[in-house]
Write a protein that holds these residues in place. Structure first.
Motif, PDB file in Angstrom:
ATOM      1  N   TRP A  90       1.893   4.318   8.951  1.00 55.97           N
ATOM      2  CA  TRP A  90       2.877   5.057   8.299  1.00 55.97           C
ATOM      3  C   TRP A  90       4.218   4.754   8.708  1.00 55.97           C
ATOM      4  CZ3 TRP A  90       4.261   7.628   4.403  1.00 55.97           C
ATOM      5  CH2 TRP A  90       5.245   8.500   4.135  1.00 55.97           C
ATOM      6  N   SER A  93       4.706   1.316   7.072  1.00 53.50           N
ATOM      7  CA  SER A  93       4.805   1.473   5.329  1.00 53.50           C
ATOM      8  C   SER A  93       5.883   2.142   4.829  1.00 53.50           C
ATOM      9  CB  SER A  93       3.502   1.984   4.919  1.00 53.50           C
ATOM     10  OG  SER A  93       2.994   3.369   5.418  1.00 53.50           O
ATOM     11  N   PHE A 102       5.446  -2.826  -0.553  1.00 55.45           N
ATOM     12  CA  PHE A 102       4.503  -1.774  -0.817  1.00 55.45           C
ATOM     13  C   PHE A 102       4.556  -1.523  -2.205  1.00 55.45           C
ATOM     14  CE2 PHE A 102       4.168  -1.481   3.595  1.00 55.45           C
ATOM     15  CZ  PHE A 102       2.858  -1.320   3.702  1.00 55.45           C
ATOM     16  N   PHE A 106       1.344  -1.375  -4.652  1.00 55.76           N
ATOM     17  CA  PHE A 106       0.930  -0.549  -5.516  1.00 55.76           C
ATOM     18  C   PHE A 106       0.963  -0.999  -6.872  1.00 55.76           C
ATOM     19  CE2 PHE A 106       2.207   2.905  -2.249  1.00 55.76           C
ATOM     20  CZ  PHE A 106       0.792   3.396  -2.360  1.00 55.76           C
ATOM     21  N   TYR A 109      -2.452  -2.595  -7.202  1.00 57.45           N
ATOM     22  CA  TYR A 109      -3.547  -1.583  -6.857  1.00 57.45           C
ATOM     23  C   TYR A 109      -3.621  -1.260  -8.524  1.00 57.45           C
ATOM     24  CZ  TYR A 109      -6.145   1.342  -4.000  1.00 57.45           C
ATOM     25  OH  TYR A 109      -6.878   1.880  -3.171  1.00 57.45           O
ATOM     26  N   TRP A 130      -9.182  -1.107   6.131  1.00 54.16           N
ATOM     27  CA  TRP A 130      -8.435   0.181   6.919  1.00 54.16           C
ATOM     28  C   TRP A 130      -9.486   1.057   7.346  1.00 54.16           C
ATOM     29  CZ3 TRP A 130      -4.159  -0.835   8.993  1.00 54.16           C
ATOM     30  CH2 TRP A 130      -3.209  -1.787   8.184  1.00 54.16           C
ATOM     31  N   ILE A 155      -6.553   7.389   5.150  1.00 58.00           N
ATOM     32  CA  ILE A 155      -6.119   6.288   4.021  1.00 58.00           C
ATOM     33  C   ILE A 155      -5.500   7.000   2.961  1.00 58.00           C
ATOM     34  CG2 ILE A 155      -6.722   4.380   2.584  1.00 58.00           C
ATOM     35  CD1 ILE A 155      -9.148   3.741   4.537  1.00 58.00           C
ATOM     36  N   ARG A 159      -1.515   6.740   1.758  1.00 57.79           N
ATOM     37  CA  ARG A 159      -1.086   6.041   0.643  1.00 57.79           C
ATOM     38  C   ARG A 159      -0.438   6.958  -0.440  1.00 57.79           C
ATOM     39  NH1 ARG A 159      -6.108   1.855  -0.057  1.00 57.79           N
ATOM     40  NH2 ARG A 159      -5.110   0.460   1.730  1.00 57.79           N
ATOM     41  N   LEU A 163       3.362   6.631  -1.869  1.00 54.19           N
ATOM     42  CA  LEU A 163       3.703   6.261  -3.039  1.00 54.19           C
ATOM     43  C   LEU A 163       4.791   7.556  -3.646  1.00 54.19           C
ATOM     44  CD1 LEU A 163       2.998   5.050  -5.751  1.00 54.19           C
ATOM     45  CD2 LEU A 163       0.942   6.624  -5.985  1.00 54.19           C
TER      46      LEU A 163
END
Length: 193
Positions: A90, A93, A102, A106, A109, A130, A155, A159, A163
């Motif tokens: 955390w 990120s 990041f 995303f 992703y 992870w 996770i 995330r 986001l």
């Protein structure tokens, strides 16, 4: 150039620069000419060292994944418990200096979910790396199903929080939620090492 062997040291240097370029400019600028111009090399040099654009993208994603994983592992230490590992993830990120990295994560992703064959390697590792690390950070007597469930929760929560932070910029609200979540992990059974 096709017959000339690839200088692997130079390829590694180029790859680091291409990853940095992609973090800064995003996937939309990932084509031979803009990347080459940004790095001060010719498009032919990139083709020689990476092959196809798809191969270059695969190399970028692999290096980015390794960078992120290694940096977080370094921050967490050699044998972190679950709370320490999650906090390290955390903290790194959510650092504003890492937001471009990041945002790219995303973006990839999202593309990977739309084109799973093209991004198969990314999808194979995006959770697994992870999950393994977070399972190892739990007490050794934790049954594998519980460890995997807990790792998945960590996770997904991190995330999701990230986001939200990237989308809203509301650091105070998201950081407060993150602290609340991380505090629950501090009460988790500790590994005996």
């Amino acid at each position: 150039m096709a017959g000339r062997p690839v200088d692997h040291r130079h390829r590694e240097e180029l790859l680091e620069a291409v990853v940095d370029y992609t973090i800064e400019h995003g996937l939309s600028e990932l084509s031979w000419r803009p990347v080459a111009a940004g790095l001060g090399v010719s498009p032919t040099t990139l083709v020689h060292h990476f092959g196809t654009k798809e191969q270059m993208l695969q190399a970028i994603l692999e290096r980015l994944r390794r960078r992120m994983f290694a940096a977080t592992g370094d921050a967490a230490g050699a044998h972190p418990d679950l709370a320490t590992a999650a906090r390290a993830v955390w903290t790194r990120s959510s650092d504003p200096r890492r937001w471009a990295e990041f945002k790219l994560f995303f973006a990839v992703y999202g593309r990977a979910l739309q084109a799973p064959r093209q991004f198969a390697d990314f999808l194979d590792h995006v959770v697994t790396d992870w999950k393994i690390a977070l399972c190892e950070a739990q007490a050794s007597d934790t049954d594998p199903e519980t460890a995997a469930r807990t790792a998945t929760l960590v996770i997904a929560t991190i995330r999701g929080l990230l986001l939200d932070l990237l989308a809203t910029g509301d650091r105070d609200r998201v950081q407060d939620a993150a602290e609340s979540f991380l505090a629950t992990l501090e009460r988790w059974p500790q590994p005996s090492r």
